[in-house]
Structure formats: structure tokens, C-alpha cells
Design an enzyme around this catalytic site. Structure first.
Site, PDB file in Angstrom:
ATOM      1  N   ASP A   1      41.923  41.260  38.786  1.00 49.34           N
ATOM      2  CA  ASP A   1      41.624  42.039  39.983  1.00 49.34           C
ATOM      3  C   ASP A   1      41.531  43.527  39.643  1.00 49.34           C
ATOM      4  O   ASP A   1      42.423  44.094  39.012  1.00 49.34           O
ATOM      5  CB  ASP A   1      42.714  41.814  41.036  1.00 49.34           C
ATOM      6  CG  ASP A   1      42.267  42.219  42.422  1.00 49.34           C
ATOM      7  OD1 ASP A   1      41.951  43.405  42.615  1.00 49.34           O
ATOM      8  OD2 ASP A   1      42.252  41.354  43.320  1.00 49.34           O
TER       9      ASP A   1
ATOM     10  N   SER B   1      39.298  43.581  48.113  1.00 48.26           N
ATOM     11  CA  SER B   1      39.542  42.269  47.511  1.00 48.26           C
ATOM     12  C   SER B   1      39.345  41.128  48.494  1.00 48.26           C
ATOM     13  O   SER B   1      38.980  40.018  48.093  1.00 48.26           O
ATOM     14  CB  SER B   1      40.958  42.215  46.923  1.00 48.26           C
ATOM     15  OG  SER B   1      41.056  43.055  45.805  1.00 48.26           O
TER      16      SER B   1
ATOM     17  N   THR C   1      43.099  38.144  47.331  1.00 54.00           N
ATOM     18  CA  THR C   1      42.308  37.372  46.373  1.00 54.00           C
ATOM     19  C   THR C   1      42.628  35.883  46.384  1.00 54.00           C
ATOM     20  O   THR C   1      41.710  35.059  46.501  1.00 54.00           O
ATOM     21  CB  THR C   1      42.441  37.964  44.963  1.00 54.00           C
ATOM     22  OG1 THR C   1      42.038  39.335  44.998  1.00 54.00           O
ATOM     23  CG2 THR C   1      41.569  37.223  43.971  1.00 54.00           C
TER      24      THR C   1
ATOM     25  N   ASP D   1      44.849  45.584  39.202  1.00 57.24           N
ATOM     26  CA  ASP D   1      44.315  46.399  40.294  1.00 57.24           C
ATOM     27  C   ASP D   1      45.339  47.410  40.793  1.00 57.24           C
ATOM     28  O   ASP D   1      45.022  48.574  41.020  1.00 57.24           O
ATOM     29  CB  ASP D   1      43.888  45.478  41.437  1.00 57.24           C
ATOM     30  CG  ASP D   1      43.284  46.231  42.608  1.00 57.24           C
ATOM     31  OD1 ASP D   1      42.264  46.908  42.420  1.00 57.24           O
ATOM     32  OD2 ASP D   1      43.828  46.130  43.724  1.00 57.24           O
TER      33      ASP D   1
ATOM     34  N   HIS E   1      44.950  51.424  40.925  1.00 62.32           N
ATOM     35  CA  HIS E   1      45.110  52.211  42.153  1.00 62.32           C
ATOM     36  C   HIS E   1      46.099  53.357  41.949  1.00 62.32           C
ATOM     37  O   HIS E   1      45.896  54.461  42.461  1.00 62.32           O
ATOM     38  CB  HIS E   1      45.612  51.329  43.291  1.00 62.32           C
ATOM     39  CG  HIS E   1      44.543  50.597  44.026  1.00 62.32           C
ATOM     40  ND1 HIS E   1      43.635  51.215  44.853  1.00 62.32           N
ATOM     41  CD2 HIS E   1      44.236  49.283  44.067  1.00 62.32           C
ATOM     42  CE1 HIS E   1      42.815  50.321  45.377  1.00 62.32           C
ATOM     43  NE2 HIS E   1      43.154  49.135  44.910  1.00 62.32           N
TER      44      HIS E   1
ATOM     45  N   ASP F   1      36.921  40.924  40.602  1.00 60.41           N
ATOM     46  CA  ASP F   1      36.324  40.981  41.932  1.00 60.41           C
ATOM     47  C   ASP F   1      35.651  42.324  42.193  1.00 60.41           C
ATOM     48  O   ASP F   1      34.745  42.435  42.996  1.00 60.41           O
ATOM     49  CB  ASP F   1      37.359  40.694  43.012  1.00 60.41           C
ATOM     50  CG  ASP F   1      38.618  41.542  42.883  1.00 60.41           C
ATOM     51  OD1 ASP F   1      38.782  42.250  41.865  1.00 60.41           O
ATOM     52  OD2 ASP F   1      39.463  41.485  43.797  1.00 60.41           O
ATOM     53  N   HIS F   2      36.109  43.354  41.480  1.00 65.62           N
ATOM     54  CA  HIS F   2      35.568  44.704  41.594  1.00 65.62           C
ATOM     55  C   HIS F   2      36.273  45.547  40.546  1.00 65.62           C
ATOM     56  O   HIS F   2      37.266  45.129  39.958  1.00 65.62           O
ATOM     57  CB  HIS F   2      35.846  45.291  42.991  1.00 65.62           C
ATOM     58  CG  HIS F   2      37.295  45.233  43.377  1.00 65.62           C
ATOM     59  ND1 HIS F   2      38.241  46.094  42.845  1.00 65.62           N
ATOM     60  CD2 HIS F   2      37.980  44.401  44.203  1.00 65.62           C
ATOM     61  CE1 HIS F   2      39.431  45.792  43.330  1.00 65.62           C
ATOM     62  NE2 HIS F   2      39.308  44.760  44.155  1.00 65.62           N
TER      63      HIS F   2
END
Length: 507
Positions: free
Chosen positions: A45, A95, A148, A278, A282, A320-321
Site C-alpha cells: 500500500d 485506498s 484495502t 503507506d 504519509h 494501490d497508489h
């Protein structure tokens, strides 16, 4: 609604003919002679391409070898591709919308799970697979109710409603659930005082809450919850013997999940998420992000090794990104300082969270210097420590820069003087992400894939095809304003998770 086990998708010579006529990747996949029995879908993620690159580069520095994921790229039996990551309302997805593209084959409004703003619920991948007799599992280092994992299985008006998502798992058909999130299951933590653990036990689930209880576990249905909220970052777990004893690694959870899902006549579908990659991005937290990338790749190795022995398993590895825009920058004469900057990761023993806890609310310059040196192995100058102190007091030296003015953003910018790694923001970004696949059907991921195509690809492995309704942005935007106004504040508060991970935001 029952699905036809034999749809219009053909096989053999017929499949070749349809491919020549320009069929979709999902249809071409279903036309192939050899289909996988099992699917393992691995998600790092928030992983930017630079995250993968820096993990590989650092592993070469520290261990003298490539990272596991990059070793796969050099194999003739592995296919590579790319994935577009947009959502229904933005080029930058969250997400929930990202996972829902895989879960429903449709672009979804950021923050929602497998539904449109007018309330239309879409059939999910897990729903369709379980109806066809496929066993399903979800494993993550976030809360198991996070966006997710939930995107594969449930419909929900808002991703933040994690206690409600926990309830929905009871009837979702998912048989193996592992991650964090005790607060959504425990009667003591839930605002409605519902004992969801008890409900899962009544439904035949074996509930486990520690690493010792998980390892070697044999059960058809498993609910493994190993933290009140998200699991700890790997860099913190690995440097804390108590955490290491209590909390399983993602690879250990993946191993147990596979062992308890395999052997089904119709096969299994397992999502494995390295969700804390992720969170680290962040936070602009290099150690948190990279060490969780390593932990994710260890879980990928578990999946690949199973698939190699099994011969009937498709493993898809992607993100996912992207998040944070991290990048190792050229520094020093002829950029000679860049390599040494990344090598500072070797001495990092903590994520930002324990650092901020040790600093308290009003730290001195000397305390900031001592804590950073102890936990990250970096020596800040007095002026650098002053900048951190000012940011913690709400007076960041980057006060006019929206993406860097927080205390964490300021700390990351200052640490970049030493690591040579800088960030574009603490938010998701719009870049395409890499895809890697091994096993029967791996050819389907070649090229640049719209994220919605993975729904078709995975269904086609079972000879299934399903088309959910569609909605365009203009229509969705009109409905979304009405939706927000219609939601009952008391109901939202009852199911609110008050997530503090910083991995998403809504106005």
C-alpha cells in the site's frame, strides 16, 4: 443471483480467435488453456516506484544483494506491467477507492467502498468468488477493517466506519482475517458494546490474539487480531523484543493463511497487504517505510515459494497508489554523498512515533539532538534541532509550505539534509505503479492496466464474468453532496473508528 460457470469466454482455438478480434485482457485470460486454481494478490500500500528502488539500493548497500521483488524482474517466468491508479473523482486515489476498483471493477469515489454516492451497492470480488466455491482470505499490517482489505469484500458508505465493516465481515464469506483492529471487535472498545469476537466464534471462527497462538494454527476459519489499532511498524517491532514476541510478521500471517486456505477443490483467493508502507510514506518516515517494504517482500517470498511448489497459483504483486513522493536526491560533488545518505538507514532503530513520544510537547534543543541520535543515528546541528522545536510549537520554518509545515513534515525535511531523501508531501500521488506476476495467467498483467481491469482478470480465472453498473463523475458529484447531507451524525459517531494513521482525509 447465480453465475454461469461457463460464460461466453472460450478456450483453446476459440480463445485465440477472440484474442485476434480485440477482446479484453480478462476475456483473453479466460480463453487461455491453463488457468490458476488459486490467486494471491499482494499489495504494498502506498508504494511509489522510488520506494521500491530505495529498498533495493539500500539492501545492496547493507546486505550485498538485491531486494526480493527486484530479483523477480530478472526471471523469465515472471511478467511485468504497470497500473493506472485513478479514482472516480480524482486522478489521486485513496485506498478505499483503489481497492474497490479491484473489488468491483468500477471507479469509486474516494472514501467509499464498492458503492456509488447514490447508494448503489456493487457486487464484490469476494462475493462472486465465494458463490463459485472459492475460499477467501485477507491479511494486512493495518487494521483488518481498513480500506484495502475491505475493498475486496464489503460495501460501505464510508471507509472510516470500521466497527461497521467488522460486522459486515461476518456475512462477507471471508474465512481468514488477520491484522490489527481490536477496537472494532471488542465489546469494551465498541460504542455499542457488541461482543463481535463472540459472534465470530459462534460463526465457527478460531479467534487468536498473539503470535504464539497463530503459528502452526489449523482452522478452516480464522480471525487473528494482534493490536488495538494498526500493527506496529516493522522497524519498531524488530527493535522491541516484547513486540516481536507478541505480534506476528506479515510473512508469518501469510504463511498461516495459505496453509489454512489451500486444498480447497475450487481454490482460494488471498489478499496480502503491506499497509504500513503507506503509513510510513504519509509520515515522511524513511525507516518506517523502507523496513515495512522489506517485511512486505518477505511475505511476497512466501507467496512465490508456495506458488512455485503448487504450480496452480497466480501471484500478482502491486500497489494501490504511490504516496509521499520520496526520492533519493543527488548531493555533494558529483553526487558522491547520495549513497552515504541512504546508508544512514542502517543505524535507524525507530519510526517517528517513539521519537515524538520521547520528545514530549516542549523539548529542548539538546533533547531533540539526543533522541534523534539515539534512535536514528543522526547528529542534528543546533539550528536543525531549533527548526524541529519550532515546528512542534506550531512555528515551522516551512510555515508557508502546506505540504511540509507539520512537525513531522519539518522533521523529514531536516533529516533529508543527512539522508538525502526528500518528499513531495505527506499525501498520495498520481503516478502509475508497477505490477509483477508469476504463475498461470501471468501474461494478463502486461502493459499499462487500468486498475479496474484486475477485477475482470481475477474473475476470469474461474471462467466468470460480471459487469457492475457504472457512474460518471458529474452524476456522482451531484449524488455525493446529497449523500453527505443525508448521513445521520449519531450513526456516524456510533461506527466511527477515529483513525489516527494519517493515511487519508476527508473535508
Amino acid at each position: 443471483m447465480q453465475l454461469s460457470r461457463r460464460s461466453i469466454l472460450g478456450a483453446g482455438i476459440a480463445g485465440t480467435a477472440t484474442a485476434l478480434l480485440g477482446v479484453t485482457r480478462g476475456e483473453a485470460f479466460a480463453a487461455a488453456r491453463r488457468k490458476p486454481k488459486n490467486i494471491i494478490f499482494c499489495v504494498a500500500d502506498g508504494m511509489a516506484t522510488q520506494t521500491l528502488a530505495m529498498a533495493d539500493q539500500f539492501q545492496r548497500i547493507r546486505d550485498g544483494r538485491q531486494s526480493y521483488w527486484t530479483t523477480l524482474w530478472n526471471r523469465d517466468d515472471v511478467h511485468r506491467g504497470w497500473q493506472d491508479t485513478r479514482s472516480l473523482n480524482s486522478l489521486v486515489t485513496d485506498s478505499a477507492a483503489a481497492s474497490s476498483t479491484w473489488g468491483s471493477g468500477r471507479h469509486i469515489w474516494n472514501g467509499q467502498l464498492n458503492m456509488f454516492p447514490d447508494g448503489t451497492e456493487l457486487r464484490t470480488l469476494v462475493n462472486l468468488m465465494t458463490e463459485a466455491g472459492v475460499r477467501c482470505g485477507l491479511v494486512t499490517t493495518t487494521t483488518i477493517t481498513h480500506a484495502t482489505p475491505a475493498g475486496f469484500a464489503v460495501n460501505c458508505v464510508q471507509r472510516d466506519l470500521e466497527p461497521l465493516i467488522a460486522e459486515k465481515y461476518l456475512t462477507s464469506g471471508v474465512e481468514v482475517l488477520m491484522g490489527g483492529g481490536d477496537r472494532s471487535f471488542s465489546a469494551e472498545s465498541r460504542k455499542d458494546k457488541r461482543d463481535l469476537y463472540g459472534d465470530f466464534e459462534k460463526a465457527g471462527f478460531k479467534v487468536v490474539k498473539s503470535r504464539d497462538q497463530l503459528l502452526g494454527l489449523k482452522s478452516k476459519k480464522i480471525l487473528g487480531i494482534f493490536s488495538p489499532s494498526h500493527l506496529p511498524y516493522s522497524v519498531d517491532r524488530d527493535n522491541d523484543p516484547e513486540l516481536a514476541k507478541k505480534v506476528p510478521t506479515l510473512a508469518e500471517m501469510a504463511t498461516t493463511a495459505i496453509e489454512n486456505l489451500k486444498g480447497s477443490k475450487k481454490g482460494f483467493l488471498l489478499q496480502i497487504e503491506g499497509g504500513k508502507v503507506d503509513h510510513g510514506a504519509h509520515a515522511n518516515d524513511l525507516a518506517a517505510m523502507v523496513y515495512d517494504q522489506f517485511a512486505f517482500e518477505e511475505a511476497v517470498k512466501v507467496a512465490i515459494e508456495f506458488a512455485e511448489k503448487d504450480g496452480e497459483t497466480l501471484v500478482i504483486i502491486t500497489s494501490d497508489h504511490a504516496c509521499g513522493g520520496p526520492s533519493l536526491n543527488g548531493a555533494g560533488a558529483e553526487y558522491i554523498d547520495s549513497t552515504a545518505g541512504l546508508a544512514t538507514l542502517s543505524n535507524m532503530k525507530s519510526s517517528y512515533a517513539p521519537i515524538m513520544e520521547a520528545l514530549g510537547k516542549s523539548p529542548s534543543i539538546s533533547l531533540i539532538q539526543d533522541v534523534i541520535e539515539t534512535k536514528l543515528g543522526l547528529k542534528l546541528s543546533g539550528s536543525e534541532a531549533q527548526g524541529v522545536m519550532d515546528a512542534m510549537a506550531g512555528k515551522s520554518p516551512f510555515a508557508l509550505a502546506d505540504f511540509h509545515k507539520s512537525s513531522g513534515g519539518t522533521l523529514a525535511m531536516i533529516l533529508g539534509n543527512h539522508t538525502k531523501v526528500c518528499w513531495t508531501s505527506g499525501n498520495h500521488t498520481s503516478e502509475h505503479v508497477v505490477v509483477t506476476a508469476f504463475g498461470p495467467g501471468k501474461e494478463a498483467i502486461a502493459g499499462l492496466n487500468p486498475n479496474v481491469k484486475f477485477f475482470d482478470i481475477m474473475l476470469a480465472t474461474k471462467g466468470l464474468k460480471w459487469s457492475n453498473p457504472t457512474m460518471d463523475f458529474a452524476t456522482a458529484k451531484g449524488h455525493y453532496a446529497k449523500l453527505r447531507a443525508s448521513l445521520d451524525p449519531d450513526w456516524l459517531e456510533l461506527y466511527a473508528s477515529h483513525d489516527d494513521c494519517g493515511c487519508h482525509g476527508h473535508e
